[in-house]
Motif scaffolding. Sequence first.
Motif, PDB file in Angstrom:
ATOM      1  N   ASP A  78      51.204  45.928 110.012  1.00 43.40           N
ATOM      2  CA  ASP A  78      52.497  46.228 109.381  1.00 43.40           C
ATOM      3  C   ASP A  78      53.063  44.984 108.703  1.00 43.40           C
ATOM      4  OD1 ASP A  78      52.285  48.829 110.241  1.00 43.40           O
ATOM      5  OD2 ASP A  78      53.621  48.575 111.961  1.00 43.40           O
ATOM      6  N   GLU A  79      52.937  43.857 109.380  1.00 46.38           N
ATOM      7  CA  GLU A  79      53.406  42.591 108.809  1.00 46.38           C
ATOM      8  C   GLU A  79      52.594  42.231 107.568  1.00 46.38           C
ATOM      9  OE1 GLU A  79      53.850  37.873 110.133  1.00 46.38           O
ATOM     10  OE2 GLU A  79      53.265  39.392 111.606  1.00 46.38           O
ATOM     11  N   PHE A  80      51.294  42.470 107.639  1.00 43.40           N
ATOM     12  CA  PHE A  80      50.415  42.177 106.503  1.00 43.40           C
ATOM     13  C   PHE A  80      50.783  43.041 105.303  1.00 43.40           C
ATOM     14  CE2 PHE A  80      46.598  43.013 103.986  1.00 43.40           C
ATOM     15  CZ  PHE A  80      46.104  41.741 103.775  1.00 43.40           C
ATOM     16  N   VAL A  81      50.928  44.336 105.526  1.00 45.92           N
ATOM     17  CA  VAL A  81      51.198  45.273 104.435  1.00 45.92           C
ATOM     18  C   VAL A  81      52.540  44.982 103.773  1.00 45.92           C
ATOM     19  CG1 VAL A  81      51.707  47.697 103.911  1.00 45.92           C
ATOM     20  CG2 VAL A  81      49.715  47.104 105.318  1.00 45.92           C
ATOM     21  N   THR A 135      36.079  48.239 105.763  1.00 47.72           N
ATOM     22  CA  THR A 135      36.695  49.305 104.968  1.00 47.72           C
ATOM     23  C   THR A 135      38.188  49.386 105.238  1.00 47.72           C
ATOM     24  OG1 THR A 135      34.649  50.594 104.964  1.00 47.72           O
ATOM     25  CG2 THR A 135      36.691  51.789 104.507  1.00 47.72           C
ATOM     26  N   CYS A 136      38.565  49.255 106.507  1.00 48.29           N
ATOM     27  CA  CYS A 136      39.979  49.302 106.881  1.00 48.29           C
ATOM     28  C   CYS A 136      40.745  48.151 106.242  1.00 48.29           C
ATOM     29  CB  CYS A 136      40.112  49.252 108.405  1.00 48.29           C
ATOM     30  SG  CYS A 136      41.802  49.411 109.000  1.00 48.29           S
ATOM     31  N   HIS A 141      44.716  46.001 102.135  1.00 50.24           N
ATOM     32  CA  HIS A 141      45.016  45.312 100.882  1.00 50.24           C
ATOM     33  C   HIS A 141      45.614  46.286  99.863  1.00 50.24           C
ATOM     34  CE1 HIS A 141      43.541  41.220 101.377  1.00 50.24           C
ATOM     35  NE2 HIS A 141      42.456  41.679 101.975  1.00 50.24           N
ATOM     36  N   ASP A 142      45.058  47.484  99.802  1.00 48.05           N
ATOM     37  CA  ASP A 142      45.577  48.499  98.869  1.00 48.05           C
ATOM     38  C   ASP A 142      47.012  48.874  99.220  1.00 48.05           C
ATOM     39  OD1 ASP A 142      43.147  48.554  97.550  1.00 48.05           O
ATOM     40  OD2 ASP A 142      42.424  50.351  98.583  1.00 48.05           O
ATOM     41  N   GLY A 173      48.596  41.060  93.706  1.00 48.60           N
ATOM     42  CA  GLY A 173      47.850  41.454  94.890  1.00 48.60           C
ATOM     43  C   GLY A 173      46.399  41.048  94.796  1.00 48.60           C
ATOM     44  N   GLY A 174      45.840  41.098  93.568  1.00 46.61           N
ATOM     45  CA  GLY A 174      44.453  40.708  93.386  1.00 46.61           C
ATOM     46  C   GLY A 174      44.216  39.242  93.719  1.00 46.61           C
TER      47      GLY A 174
END
Length: 220
Positions: A78-81, A135-136, A141-142, A173-174
């Motif tokens: 959650d912090e990352f997103v 994959t997760c 990142h998305d 983001g990239g």
Amino acid sequence: MGIESSTTTAASAAAIGLREAKKRETRQLISDRATELFIAQGFERTTIAEIADAARVAKKTVTNYFPHKEDLAFDHQDEFVAGLARTVAAREPGESALAALRSSFLSAVMAHDPVAGFAGPEFTRMIAESPTLTTCLRGLHDRREDALAAALAEATGADPGDITPRTAASLLGGVHRVLFGRIQELTLAGHTNSEIASVLLPEAMEAFTLLEPALSDYAR
């Protein structure tokens, strides 16, 4: 009656505080035991039952705190997103989104922040060796990019159909995605956090500078 009411309220608040603290402790314990098992025997080969046994809780307790097995590995997701979006929302008056995100990332590198990618060799290898977690991570990142796009749209007052915030979020983001991968790469190559930071700082400056022609004044 006022004194009794105040005393009761204080006692109730204290009880709630203790329960919340206990929940946080239990959650952290489960996460720690899960990570230990993932590192020792691999994410795919580790079962929820084994995690529950290691944490000395019921399987249902594990799934109550972590509905998906991947959540056990990425317990700070959650912090990352939300991180990039929060940085944009908290930027100084007159500061562009690019400047705020660059400053925040450089600070994270100097602090060896795990959320920025400084997760250590064992954890980083655990992710790299797991198709599920790899994959997760791409999905996280998305999601982070989507959250950033929403923050940029709000910051600029963009119309709902305007693709500019999404385009800017993709660029910003990239860069973060590339630099996160770079930290993982250097970690797996055996470099210490200090060595990684010394490499990343100039590389990050160069990467963000590439965006200046397009985004130096965006969301200022």
